[in-house]
Enzyme design. Structure first.
Site, mmCIF file in Angstrom:
data_model
loop_
_atom_site.group_PDB
_atom_site.id
_atom_site.type_symbol
_atom_site.label_atom_id
_atom_site.label_comp_id
_atom_site.label_asym_id
_atom_site.label_seq_id
_atom_site.Cartn_x
_atom_site.Cartn_y
_atom_site.Cartn_z
ATOM 1 N N HIS A 121 -7.311 -5.171 10.202
ATOM 2 C CA HIS A 121 -7.021 -4.886 8.797
ATOM 3 C C HIS A 121 -5.722 -5.535 8.330
ATOM 4 O O HIS A 121 -4.798 -5.752 9.118
ATOM 5 C CB HIS A 121 -7.060 -3.381 8.488
ATOM 6 C CG HIS A 121 -5.923 -2.575 9.026
ATOM 7 N ND1 HIS A 121 -6.110 -1.398 9.715
ATOM 8 C CD2 HIS A 121 -4.583 -2.750 8.974
ATOM 9 C CE1 HIS A 121 -4.938 -0.895 10.038
ATOM 10 N NE2 HIS A 121 -3.998 -1.693 9.610
ATOM 11 N N GLU A 128 -9.907 -2.269 5.466
ATOM 12 C CA GLU A 128 -10.574 -2.052 6.747
ATOM 13 C C GLU A 128 -11.764 -3.002 6.889
ATOM 14 O O GLU A 128 -12.234 -3.582 5.911
ATOM 15 C CB GLU A 128 -11.061 -0.592 6.822
ATOM 16 C CG GLU A 128 -9.962 0.446 6.641
ATOM 17 C CD GLU A 128 -9.062 0.614 7.861
ATOM 18 O OE1 GLU A 128 -9.053 -0.262 8.754
ATOM 19 O OE2 GLU A 128 -8.364 1.635 7.914
ATOM 20 N N ASP A 140 0.803 -1.221 0.000
ATOM 21 C CA ASP A 140 0.000 0.000 0.000
ATOM 22 C C ASP A 140 0.836 1.270 0.000
ATOM 23 O O ASP A 140 2.051 1.239 0.196
ATOM 24 C CB ASP A 140 -0.958 -0.006 1.212
ATOM 25 C CG ASP A 140 -0.305 -0.540 2.479
ATOM 26 O OD1 ASP A 140 0.932 -0.527 2.564
ATOM 27 O OD2 ASP A 140 -1.039 -0.964 3.393
ATOM 28 N N ASN A 145 -7.672 -3.341 14.253
ATOM 29 C CA ASN A 145 -9.069 -3.674 13.933
ATOM 30 C C ASN A 145 -9.148 -4.860 12.967
ATOM 31 O O ASN A 145 -10.193 -5.118 12.383
ATOM 32 C CB ASN A 145 -9.792 -2.444 13.350
ATOM 33 C CG ASN A 145 -9.140 -1.943 12.070
ATOM 34 O OD1 ASN A 145 -8.186 -2.546 11.574
ATOM 35 N ND2 ASN A 145 -9.649 -0.845 11.534
HETATM 36 C C1 F6R Z 1 1.408 -1.619 6.208
HETATM 37 C C2 F6R Z 1 0.108 -2.262 6.277
HETATM 38 C C3 F6R Z 1 -0.684 -2.346 7.539
HETATM 39 C C4 F6R Z 1 0.147 -2.715 8.764
HETATM 40 C C5 F6R Z 1 -0.753 -2.768 10.006
HETATM 41 C C6 F6R Z 1 0.055 -3.079 11.257
HETATM 42 O O1 F6R Z 1 1.945 -1.690 4.907
HETATM 43 O O2 F6R Z 1 -0.328 -2.699 5.275
HETATM 44 O O3 F6R Z 1 -1.713 -3.277 7.350
HETATM 45 O O4 F6R Z 1 0.738 -3.960 8.547
HETATM 46 O O5 F6R Z 1 -1.369 -1.536 10.184
HETATM 47 O O6 F6R Z 1 0.921 -2.009 11.504
HETATM 48 P P1 F6R Z 1 2.040 -2.082 12.624
HETATM 49 O O7 F6R Z 1 3.024 -3.102 12.180
HETATM 50 O O8 F6R Z 1 2.634 -0.702 12.626
HETATM 51 O O9 F6R Z 1 1.363 -2.433 13.899
#
Ligand code: F6R
Length: 248
Positions: free
Chosen positions: A138, A143, A67, A136
């Site tokens: 994701h 989401e 992303d 959450n």
């Molecule tokens: C990042 C991504 C997100 C993160 C998720 C967890 O490229 O796609 O889905 O993997 O938000 O983030 P952290 O590792 O910061 O807890």
């Protein structure tokens, strides 16, 4: 779904990095799907270390990231492209023209997403996709409520995700409200998936994702339907999952 229990963040990072390194050794021209955020930093650290020690060669590797924020250019220190460059790409011998991240500066979201799906198809699909887990549930920026079939698309980030990402910016107003992300359908097309999870704050959602029902309200629960998923999580994150899992 295979669950690998790691001692702590360091151990989780090393175990996940080992899986990626094995993928590269098995298929030197492999396509890696990569993630950003806090979780993979230790993994990239290990990979860079093994490259420096002459144990790993990225010369033929291709990467596609999950992303990118919409509206941030590659030079912006908050862009995911910048993150990847800093944490991995500039530290190993990967060819810059083999590293792909959605184009956050493409204003036409339909075109940005179509082009990204085109790139993923053109490189032959993802061999191993690295994921983190959002609080959450994701994965990527998909989401709760996202259809399981979605391909790369533009998303409005939820308040909880904007707040969670606030720590990387100097104020909440600076956090972009939209992003381009691979869809759940795109992620599920990867031949193999490794999800890395660390910390007590992820324990509840990890339990829901791996033990709960498969539902679009918990995007990561879809991974229960994939044939080749490894979850590598530390003790703290696995504290509510019981004794599942084995050491590598
Ligand atoms: C990042 C991504 C997100 C993160 C998720 C967890 O490229 O796609 O889905 O993997 O938000 O983030 P952290 O590792 O910061 O807890």
């Amino acid at each position: 779904m295979r669950i690998v229990r790691a001692k702590d963040y360091q151990d989780m990072s090393e175990k996940a990095a080992h899986m990626i390194a094995e993928q590269i050794r098995r298929k030197p021209d492999c396509v890696l799907g990569l993630a950003t955020g806090s979780t993979p930093q230790g993994i990239y650290e290990k990979l860079a270390e093994w490259y420096c020690a002459g144990e790993l060669d990225f010369a033929r590797v291709t990467t596609v990231n999950l992303d990118e924020y919409r509206g941030l250019d590659r030079g912006n220190v908050h862009s995911y492209y910048h993150y990847m460059k800093e944490k991995l790409f500039s530290r190993v011998n990967i060819r810059q023209d083999r590293t792909f991240v959605p184009d956050g500066m493409e204003q036409d979201s339909g075109r940005a997403c179509r082009e990204y799906d085109g790139i993923i198809a053109a490189v032959g699909g993802v061999d191993l996709q690295l994921l983190g887990l959002g609080h959450n549930g994701h994965i990527g920026f998909n989401e709760p409520g996202t259809d399981f079939e979605t391909q790369t698309h533009c998303v409005e980030l939820t308040e909880s995700t904007v707040k969670a990402n606030r720590r990387f910016f100097s104020s909440i107003e600076e956090v972009p409200g939209q992003a381009y992300t691979m869809g759940i359908g795109t992620i599920m097309q990867a031949a193999g998936i490794v999800m890395a999870v660390s910390g007590e704050d992820k324990a509840e959602i990890l339990k829901t994702a791996v033990c709960g029902p498969v539902t679009t309200m918990v995007p990561a629960s879809v991974l229960q339907l994939h044939r080749n998923v490894t979850v590598i999580a530390d003790e703290a994150a696995l504290s509510l999952v019981g004794n599942a899992g084995q050491a590598l």
